[in-house]
Design a protein around this motif. Sequence first.
Motif, PDB file in Angstrom:
ATOM      1  N   HIS A   1       0.664  -1.303  -0.136  1.00  0.00           N
ATOM      2  CA  HIS A   1      -0.081   0.110  -0.017  1.00  0.00           C
ATOM      3  C   HIS A   1       0.909   1.047  -0.006  1.00  0.00           C
ATOM      4  CE1 HIS A   1       0.676  -0.131   4.414  1.00  0.00           C
ATOM      5  NE2 HIS A   1       0.212   1.089   4.374  1.00  0.00           N
ATOM      6  N   ARG A   2       1.831   1.353   0.823  1.00  0.00           N
ATOM      7  CA  ARG A   2       2.981   2.481   0.601  1.00  0.00           C
ATOM      8  C   ARG A   2       3.400   2.765  -0.700  1.00  0.00           C
ATOM      9  NH1 ARG A   2       6.818   3.494   5.186  1.00  0.00           N
ATOM     10  NH2 ARG A   2       6.066   5.737   4.834  1.00  0.00           N
TER      11      ARG A   2
ATOM     12  N   ALA B   1       2.545   1.645  -3.643  1.00  0.00           N
ATOM     13  CA  ALA B   1       1.290   2.081  -4.461  1.00  0.00           C
ATOM     14  C   ALA B   1       0.936   3.441  -4.524  1.00  0.00           C
ATOM     15  CB  ALA B   1       0.194   1.194  -4.361  1.00  0.00           C
ATOM     16  N   GLU B   2       0.918   3.746  -3.222  1.00  0.00           N
ATOM     17  CA  GLU B   2       0.553   5.409  -2.932  1.00  0.00           C
ATOM     18  C   GLU B   2       1.560   6.238  -3.513  1.00  0.00           C
ATOM     19  OE1 GLU B   2      -0.380   8.560   0.654  1.00  0.00           O
ATOM     20  OE2 GLU B   2      -0.248   6.403   0.917  1.00  0.00           O
ATOM     21  N   GLU B   3       2.965   5.933  -3.534  1.00  0.00           N
ATOM     22  CA  GLU B   3       4.066   6.364  -3.997  1.00  0.00           C
ATOM     23  C   GLU B   3       4.010   6.698  -5.385  1.00  0.00           C
ATOM     24  OE1 GLU B   3       7.276   9.034  -3.809  1.00  0.00           O
ATOM     25  OE2 GLU B   3       6.282   8.283  -2.042  1.00  0.00           O
TER      26      GLU B   3
ATOM     27  N   THR C   1       1.404   5.991  -7.406  1.00  0.00           N
ATOM     28  CA  THR C   1       0.443   6.759  -8.096  1.00  0.00           C
ATOM     29  C   THR C   1       0.710   8.109  -7.838  1.00  0.00           C
ATOM     30  OG1 THR C   1      -0.865   6.449  -5.955  1.00  0.00           O
ATOM     31  CG2 THR C   1      -1.296   4.596  -7.733  1.00  0.00           C
ATOM     32  N   GLY C   2       1.187   8.742  -6.866  1.00  0.00           N
ATOM     33  CA  GLY C   2       1.366  10.101  -6.672  1.00  0.00           C
ATOM     34  C   GLY C   2       2.121  10.570  -7.852  1.00  0.00           C
TER      35      GLY C   2
ATOM     36  N   GLU D   1       0.208   3.893 -12.685  1.00  0.00           N
ATOM     37  CA  GLU D   1      -0.927   3.175 -12.288  1.00  0.00           C
ATOM     38  C   GLU D   1       0.101   2.062 -11.446  1.00  0.00           C
ATOM     39  OE1 GLU D   1      -4.807   0.724 -13.787  1.00  0.00           O
ATOM     40  OE2 GLU D   1      -3.172   1.307 -15.402  1.00  0.00           O
TER      41      GLU D   1
ATOM     42  N   ARG E   1       9.414   5.530  -1.005  1.00  0.00           N
ATOM     43  CA  ARG E   1       9.882   6.415  -1.756  1.00  0.00           C
ATOM     44  C   ARG E   1      11.095   5.873  -2.522  1.00  0.00           C
ATOM     45  NH1 ARG E   1      10.375  12.177   0.461  1.00  0.00           N
ATOM     46  NH2 ARG E   1       8.056  11.810   0.706  1.00  0.00           N
TER      47      ARG E   1
END
Length: 232
Positions: free
Chosen positions: A23-24, A26-28, A30-31, A35, A221
């Motif tokens: 999840h971390r 994926a968030e990075e 997509t930011g 995709e 990151r």
Amino acid sequence: MRTHASPTFVLIPGAGGSAFYWHRLAEELTGRGREAVAVDLPGADDSAGLAEYADAVVAAIGDRTRIVLVAQSMGGFTAPLVCERVPVDLLVLLNAMVPAPGETPGDWWENTGQPQARAAYAASEGRPAGGEFDALVEFFHDVPPEVTAAVLARREPDQSGTPFEKPWPLERWPDVPTRFLQGRDDRFFPLEFQRRVVAERLGIPVDEMPGGHLVALSRPRELADRLETYLL
């Protein structure tokens, strides 16, 4: 069929099969305008083996193109099966198990010498060698406390023994560009152990970065940065 201007990162988890592991990262991703598709595997299903795990990944990919497949730990057994079924631009193995033709995941440990490598690395750090597995010590040692708490607050995913019992079915590694990225602080699959196994089985170098076995949780990151460099 859809076309994508940029690659889609398809993220395969390790044992337990929980997409939440990613999840971390994926968030990075997509930011950054990428995709990211994190796949849930049927880890608790005693009727599901590696073929069914590959089915789950293929279903998650759907009609997406320009796939970068990222496989964590046990996901190294599933990802090559996916590459035989859908076009994959790049396969990235992350702290992963590298199978040999005809080898079961259950036999991989002794075949590669992982228990001995794990014990030797523990001794080098002044920890008890060959002791009982402790996830907090071996997996979460470099994960931020708040992230560890969030993961542990969820129901721990079960992992069926079924996929460990059947031989890996491929006769050779798929003809897909492959990179191997290893956390240099991994206590479960130590860096020098991975260098040896990857050299023997894939004949490619091991790239390294800071972080332990759960690097997508500890350093999302930095991991995203490394994945981005593979696209250049």
